[in-house]
Design an enzyme around this catalytic site. Structure first.
Site, PDB file in Angstrom:
ATOM      1  N   GLU A  24     -48.717  18.982   8.792  1.00  0.00           N
ATOM      2  CA  GLU A  24     -47.566  19.167   8.750  1.00  0.00           C
ATOM      3  C   GLU A  24     -47.314  18.298   7.966  1.00  0.00           C
ATOM      4  O   GLU A  24     -46.161  17.095   7.676  1.00  0.00           O
ATOM      5  CB  GLU A  24     -46.262  19.057   9.045  1.00  0.00           C
ATOM      6  CG  GLU A  24     -46.703  20.867  10.111  1.00  0.00           C
ATOM      7  CD  GLU A  24     -45.250  21.375  10.552  1.00  0.00           C
ATOM      8  OE1 GLU A  24     -44.480  21.283  10.992  1.00  0.00           O
ATOM      9  OE2 GLU A  24     -45.186  22.698  10.756  1.00  0.00           O
ATOM     10  N   GLU A  53     -50.249  28.068  10.893  1.00  0.00           N
ATOM     11  CA  GLU A  53     -49.117  28.424  12.353  1.00  0.00           C
ATOM     12  C   GLU A  53     -48.247  29.386  11.737  1.00  0.00           C
ATOM     13  O   GLU A  53     -48.016  29.211  10.793  1.00  0.00           O
ATOM     14  CB  GLU A  53     -47.945  26.948  12.081  1.00  0.00           C
ATOM     15  CG  GLU A  53     -48.933  26.011  13.347  1.00  0.00           C
ATOM     16  CD  GLU A  53     -48.113  24.637  13.554  1.00  0.00           C
ATOM     17  OE1 GLU A  53     -47.060  24.678  12.978  1.00  0.00           O
ATOM     18  OE2 GLU A  53     -48.382  23.405  13.444  1.00  0.00           O
TER      19      GLU A  53
HETATM   20  C1  BG6 Z   1     -44.237  22.790  13.021  1.00  0.00           C
HETATM   21  C2  BG6 Z   1     -45.401  22.532  13.839  1.00  0.00           C
HETATM   22  O1  BG6 Z   1     -42.792  22.426  12.810  1.00  0.00           O
HETATM   23  O2  BG6 Z   1     -43.646  23.744  13.320  1.00  0.00           O
HETATM   24  C3  BG6 Z   1     -45.679  22.564  15.503  1.00  0.00           C
HETATM   25  O3  BG6 Z   1     -46.395  21.958  12.860  1.00  0.00           O
HETATM   26  C4  BG6 Z   1     -43.945  22.922  15.733  1.00  0.00           C
HETATM   27  O4  BG6 Z   1     -45.431  21.660  16.022  1.00  0.00           O
HETATM   28  C5  BG6 Z   1     -44.250  24.183  15.038  1.00  0.00           C
HETATM   29  O5  BG6 Z   1     -43.950  23.252  17.831  1.00  0.00           O
HETATM   30  C6  BG6 Z   1     -42.539  25.121  15.673  1.00  0.00           C
HETATM   31  O6  BG6 Z   1     -41.289  24.409  15.525  1.00  0.00           O
HETATM   32  P1  BG6 Z   1     -41.034  23.998  16.584  1.00  0.00           P
HETATM   33  O7  BG6 Z   1     -39.410  23.183  16.701  1.00  0.00           O
HETATM   34  O8  BG6 Z   1     -39.769  25.569  16.399  1.00  0.00           O
HETATM   35  O9  BG6 Z   1     -41.705  23.900  17.737  1.00  0.00           O
END
Ligand code: BG6
Length: 478
Positions: free
Chosen positions: A174, A376
């Site tokens: 990211e 993700e």
């Molecule tokens: C992304 C990241 O921003 O989203 C992860 O690559 C992160 O590291 C994921 O955990 C979800 O975000 P959060 O803040 O809900 O954990």
């Protein structure tokens, strides 16, 4: 359905699940000085590790000591791949050493061997918010050209060591989060940078971005020499920006705002700066250290595929009058963002928009014509461990099902080329933005709370069985 050899998987990041923050010679990273926050409460970045503060990533879910058992569960789930990262500070504890830490390298040998023995392909991010603290404090992180060389050394070391175990790599996780310069955790975790008073954050950003893009390109060039079969991608957070209305002003506001999303992948993929960025540098009079030699490297070190995260969409309006609460941290926040009246949000205020995934896949594929990898996607929510040790996480199943269906439509109807899909936080981990445990994404529950209490035992949620079926049937069960 036309998908073959699809990489169904789960995604994690070293700092959010490994724990063992000072084990095996590991040094502290930028995340190791981040305290826990909450929804609407920012995580603090402390100067050093303060004994009276709680740092949730230090222990996380202790995969470091439980990796064999956890990998057994991943195998039972049927994962074809596991996307995770290598903690830079396990390999180079301070970041500027000439020789790597053998114990750290051995740890990942063990993890990758265990994954492969269980039929799971490791998909690896080199830097997922884990830049060594020493590089941040002593060198200013990626403000400093020297950090490009430190990263290149780290990348080469990993490529050399794991060249027979890992095929799919990504350079920086990211990388575009830091476009939001209002929220200090993005600059800090992406690049080990803190903005000083009197500085123009945007000018700092573009210098840092240049060094990081250069570091990524150098890694790609080096990786291809080490193993020409490597597939090396970038990794961006993609939050598509819709116009609030068909008012041409809103439309243009969204179009311009999308430059923030495209800036990094434009350079990673095409190997040169997009015209809108060059115009901005010129208009604002930014003095950036970008040499001719750098530009040649950017051109040579372009990526093979685009890895991206997708959680939500956002909406902008040309004119916004309400005052925005910058504490309400959402990835990709924009000053002129407004609520989308057509969709609901999670308890953490993240809009739920599966169609936005199909839209994203189409836009990215049309713009870049490169394979895409959804590395993700997931639903952060509170889960309840019942007396009978069951966890009924129907909203997560609904979220994942809707997004996977949107992806399958993009493949089957739109012809988008997708390498795989890895559900974020396949086992519960520490949340990145808030540092909480209670914002859970996993299909495997971990008994640990926000304060670090709990047995650390793992339990299968309802979504475990559901995702197992999706993978087994190659998506046909949906
Ligand atoms: C992304 C990241 O921003 O989203 C992860 O690559 C992160 O590291 C994921 O955990 C979800 O975000 P959060 O803040 O809900 O954990």
């Amino acid at each position: 359905m036309t998908i073959k050899n699809f990489l169904w998987g789960g995604a994690l990041a070293a700092h959010q699940f490994e724990g063992g923050w000072n084990k095996g010679g590991k040094g502290p990273s930028v995340v190791d000085v981040m305290t826990a926050g909450a929804h609407g409460v920012a995580r603090q970045i402390t100067q050093d590790i303060e004994p009276d503060k709680f740092y949730p990533n230090h222990t996380a879910i202790d995969f470091y000591h439980n990796y064999k058992e956890d990998i057994k569960l991943f195998a039972e789930l049927g994962l074809k791949c596991l996307r995770t990262s290598i903690a830079w500070t396990r390999i180079f504890p301070k970041g500027d050493e000439l020789e790597p830490n053998e114990e750290g390298l051995k740890f990942y040998d063990n993890v990758f061997d265990e994954l492969i023995a269980n039929g799971i392909e490791p998909v690896i991010t080199l830097s997922h918010f884990e830049i060594p603290l020493h590089l941040a404090r002593e060198y200013g992180g990626f403000r400093n050209r020297k950090t490009v060389d430190f990263f290149e050394r780290f990348a080469k070391t990993c490529f050399e060591r794991y060249k027979h175990k890992v095929k799919y790599w990504m350079t920086f996780n990211e990388i575009n989060n830091q476009m939001d310069t209002n929220n200090p955790i993005f600059f800090w975790t992406n690049s080990g940078v803190q903005v000083k008073s009197g500085e123009n954050p945007k000018e700092v950003l573009y210098q840092v971005a240049h060094y990081e893009l250069l570091a990524s390109a150098k890694a790609v060039i080096a990786g291809k020499k080490i193993n020409p079969d490597f597939q090396i991608g970038c990794m961006i957070s993609h939050v598509p920006i819709y116009p609030y209305s068909c008012n041409p002003d809103d439309m243009m506001a969204a179009e311009i705002a999308m430059h923030q999303r495209f800036f990094f992948p434009d350079v990673h993929v095409r190997g040169y700066y997009p015209s809108y960025a060059l115009k901005e540098f010129e208009r604002e009079g930014y003095k950036l250290d970008i040499t001719q030699e750098d530009l040649a490297i950017l051109k040579q070190g372009t990526v093979d595929y685009i890895g991206f995260s997708y959680y939500m969409s956002t909406v902008v309006k040309a004119e916004v009058n309400e005052k925005h609460d910058l504490e309400n941290i959402v990835n990709g926040a924009l000053p002129n963002a407004v609520d989308n009246p057509y969709i609901k949000s999670s308890d953490w205020g993240w809009p739920i928009d599966p169609e936005g995934l199909r839209y994203t896949l189409n836009r990215l594929y049309e713009r870049y014509q490169l394979p895409l990898f959804i590395v993700e996607n997931g639903f952060g929510a509170i889960d309840q461990l019942e007396h009978d040790l069951q966890i009924h996480d129907q909203p997560r199943i609904e979220y994942l099902a809707a997004h996977i269906k949107a992806m399958l439509t993009a493949i089957d109807y739109d012809g988008v080329d997708i390498i795989g899909y890895t559900a974020w936080g396949i086992i519960d981990v520490v949340s990145f933005t808030t540092g909480e445990m209670k914002k859970r994404y996993g299909v495997i529950y971990v008994d640990r709370d926000n304060e670090g209490n709990g047995t650390m035992k793992r339990y299968k949620k309802d979504s475990f069985k559901w995702y197992q079926e999706v993978i087994k049937s190659n998506g046909e069960s949906l």
